[in-house]
Design a protein around this motif. Sequence first.
Motif, short mmCIF file in Angstrom:
data_model
loop_
_atom_site.label_atom_id
_atom_site.label_comp_id
_atom_site.label_asym_id
_atom_site.label_seq_id
_atom_site.Cartn_x
_atom_site.Cartn_y
_atom_site.Cartn_z
N ARG A 153 0.83 -1.21 0.00
CA ARG A 153 0.00 0.00 0.00
C ARG A 153 0.86 1.26 0.00
O ARG A 153 0.54 2.24 -0.67
CB ARG A 153 -0.95 0.02 1.20
N ALA A 154 1.96 1.24 0.76
CA ALA A 154 2.84 2.40 0.77
C ALA A 154 3.43 2.64 -0.62
O ALA A 154 3.53 3.79 -1.08
CB ALA A 154 3.95 2.18 1.79
N SER A 155 3.81 1.56 -1.31
CA SER A 155 4.38 1.70 -2.64
C SER A 155 3.36 2.27 -3.62
O SER A 155 3.68 3.15 -4.44
CB SER A 155 4.89 0.34 -3.13
N ALA A 156 2.12 1.78 -3.53
CA ALA A 156 1.07 2.28 -4.43
C ALA A 156 0.78 3.75 -4.18
O ALA A 156 0.60 4.53 -5.13
CB ALA A 156 -0.20 1.45 -4.23
N LEU A 157 0.77 4.17 -2.91
CA LEU A 157 0.51 5.57 -2.59
C LEU A 157 1.65 6.45 -3.07
O LEU A 157 1.43 7.54 -3.60
CB LEU A 157 0.32 5.73 -1.08
N TYR A 158 2.87 5.95 -2.91
CA TYR A 158 4.02 6.73 -3.38
C TYR A 158 3.96 6.93 -4.89
O TYR A 158 4.19 8.04 -5.39
CB TYR A 158 5.32 6.02 -3.00
N LEU A 159 3.66 5.87 -5.62
CA LEU A 159 3.59 5.98 -7.08
C LEU A 159 2.48 6.93 -7.51
O LEU A 159 2.61 7.64 -8.52
CB LEU A 159 3.38 4.60 -7.70
N ALA A 160 1.39 6.96 -6.74
CA ALA A 160 0.25 7.79 -7.12
C ALA A 160 0.45 9.26 -6.75
O ALA A 160 0.08 10.16 -7.52
CB ALA A 160 -1.01 7.26 -6.44
N GLU A 161 1.05 9.54 -5.59
CA GLU A 161 1.10 10.92 -5.10
C GLU A 161 2.47 11.36 -4.61
O GLU A 161 2.66 12.55 -4.31
CB GLU A 161 0.08 11.11 -3.97
N SER A 169 5.61 11.64 -5.97
CA SER A 169 6.43 12.58 -6.74
C SER A 169 5.81 13.97 -6.74
O SER A 169 6.52 14.99 -6.70
CB SER A 169 6.59 12.07 -8.17
N GLU A 170 4.50 14.02 -6.78
CA GLU A 170 3.81 15.31 -6.77
C GLU A 170 4.07 16.05 -5.46
O GLU A 170 4.21 17.28 -5.44
CB GLU A 170 2.31 15.08 -6.96
N ARG A 171 4.14 15.30 -4.37
CA ARG A 171 4.36 15.91 -3.05
C ARG A 171 5.85 16.03 -2.70
O ARG A 171 6.19 16.54 -1.64
CB ARG A 171 3.68 15.07 -1.97
N ARG A 172 6.71 15.51 -3.58
CA ARG A 172 8.15 15.58 -3.38
C ARG A 172 8.58 14.89 -2.08
O ARG A 172 9.28 15.46 -1.24
CB ARG A 172 8.63 17.03 -3.40
N VAL A 173 8.15 13.65 -1.93
CA VAL A 173 8.55 12.87 -0.76
C VAL A 173 9.40 11.69 -1.23
O VAL A 173 9.32 11.26 -2.38
CB VAL A 173 7.32 12.36 0.03
N SER A 174 10.20 11.17 -0.31
CA SER A 174 11.05 10.03 -0.63
C SER A 174 10.25 8.73 -0.55
O SER A 174 9.30 8.61 0.22
CB SER A 174 12.22 9.96 0.36
N ARG A 175 10.66 7.76 -1.36
CA ARG A 175 10.00 6.45 -1.34
C ARG A 175 10.24 5.79 0.03
O ARG A 175 11.37 5.79 0.53
CB ARG A 175 10.56 5.57 -2.44
N PRO A 176 9.22 5.22 0.65
CA PRO A 176 9.41 4.49 1.90
C PRO A 176 10.18 3.20 1.64
O PRO A 176 9.70 2.30 0.95
CB PRO A 176 7.98 4.20 2.38
N GLU A 177 11.40 3.12 2.15
CA GLU A 177 12.32 2.05 1.77
C GLU A 177 12.22 0.79 2.64
O GLU A 177 12.86 -0.20 2.35
CB GLU A 177 13.76 2.57 1.81
N ARG A 178 11.46 0.81 3.72
CA ARG A 178 11.40 -0.37 4.59
C ARG A 178 10.01 -0.50 5.19
O ARG A 178 9.22 0.45 5.20
CB ARG A 178 12.46 -0.29 5.68
N PRO A 179 9.68 -1.69 5.71
CA PRO A 179 8.34 -1.92 6.27
C PRO A 179 8.02 -0.95 7.40
O PRO A 179 8.88 -0.64 8.23
CB PRO A 179 8.43 -3.35 6.80
N GLY A 180 6.79 -0.47 7.41
CA GLY A 180 6.33 0.38 8.50
C GLY A 180 6.85 1.80 8.49
O GLY A 180 6.64 2.54 9.45
N ARG A 181 7.52 2.21 7.40
CA ARG A 181 8.09 3.56 7.37
C ARG A 181 7.01 4.63 7.38
O ARG A 181 7.21 5.73 7.91
CB ARG A 181 8.98 3.71 6.14
N TRP A 182 5.84 4.33 6.80
CA TRP A 182 4.72 5.27 6.84
C TRP A 182 3.70 4.76 7.85
O TRP A 182 3.23 3.61 7.75
CB TRP A 182 4.10 5.41 5.44
#
Length: 412
Positions: free
Chosen positions: A286-294, A296-309
């Motif tokens: 779910r974190a990966s899907a949210l990152y891909l969807a929003e 880059s627009e929000r200029r945030v880093s990809r969550p690289e490990r479990p539970g980061r978000w």
Amino acid sequence: MPDGVRKSVNVLLCLAAVVSIGWSGREIWQVWDGRRQIDAACAGLVPAGRVLALSPAGGRITHREADEGVIEIDRGLGAGSAQDCEIFSTEAGEKDGEETGGRWFFTGAVGVLPAHRPLIADGPLEDLVDSFGGPTHPDQPLGGDIAGWVTESDVVVQLPCAEGRLNGREVTALWARASLQNPGRRFTVGGQLSADDRDILAETAVITANNLADRLGCADRLPDPPESVPALPEGPVPAVRAEGTCAWYGKAGFARRSGFPDQVVESRTDDRLWDQRCGLVLSESRASALYLAEGSERRVSRPERPGRWFVSLHTYAGEEAKTLLLTSTDLREEPEPATPGRAGRSTEDPIWWASSVCDGEPQIHTMTVSLGYERIMTPRMEQIFRAYVTDVTHRRHCTDLVFPESATFRAD
């Protein structure tokens, strides 16, 4: 039996008896000395017999001899700070692969409230789950009409202290903790303490608290702990299965909405506890899907490990609520107080707080949103925070509820 053989047998029996007596004498001395070491280090507060029954206890028992690691009640508790005693075992060292000396295996700790050292709320860089993707075992209430927590390595209990005094200062409550120090694989089962060690630590913490209450003149005592302390459940679990401190989240169906956490890290509810949490976590998918969807627009880093978000929701009660500070990730800034009777947001970090009064005691309710995730979800977090606080305050029959203003729920 021939006389010669009979004499030989008698000699052997006598030798065996002498060896046995010598061995038992050595064992008796070790037990006596172990008790002496524990009593000396822990000011007679911690039950030595229970510590010696723990699985890592064996061989020669010693204690740390330093300014720290020995309990001296008059030296520091009067200032509201904690003290602990640290116990070593040669058998624990040998089983851990150490050739000589003892290994630190047990810690007994005590403290009083109000404390001059404030409690710090969760920060936006916390680890709610195992960062390597392994199982997480969230802390659980001890139960048995005792305000207490069971963790992966210790048991901590709290006791009101009406009429108690220390060094002329009024004491409102006290606490005690019994811990196995970094037990590791040698002294755990499936990553958790054995059932025997859990039960012994619970007894030890309760007895220690009651002994301290006796020293301070407190009116109350804790009852005996539950006879069998259950193992901690494994998490995180899907939000639809939430049934403890996060049950409200599952019932409301938030996890079905885009971008919201789909997993929870929770404990059983227990309104006696001074600090209880509901953790909401995005799975990796779910974190990966949210990152891909929003992302880059929000200029945030990809969550690289479990539970980061994640979203961490806490309720602090009584004395803990009176001194709570909000974490600051900017080391140049002082942590801000979360004042009972008020509400607001940290000026530095995505941390919000509300307040209420339950049973005449102040309560502070906090919400911490992880860095990066807050840039995407902050405007939608107000409904989460309100739902959480409403659930807790309804369950605890609280009044005087104060929420942060809606304008504080903005993405910076």
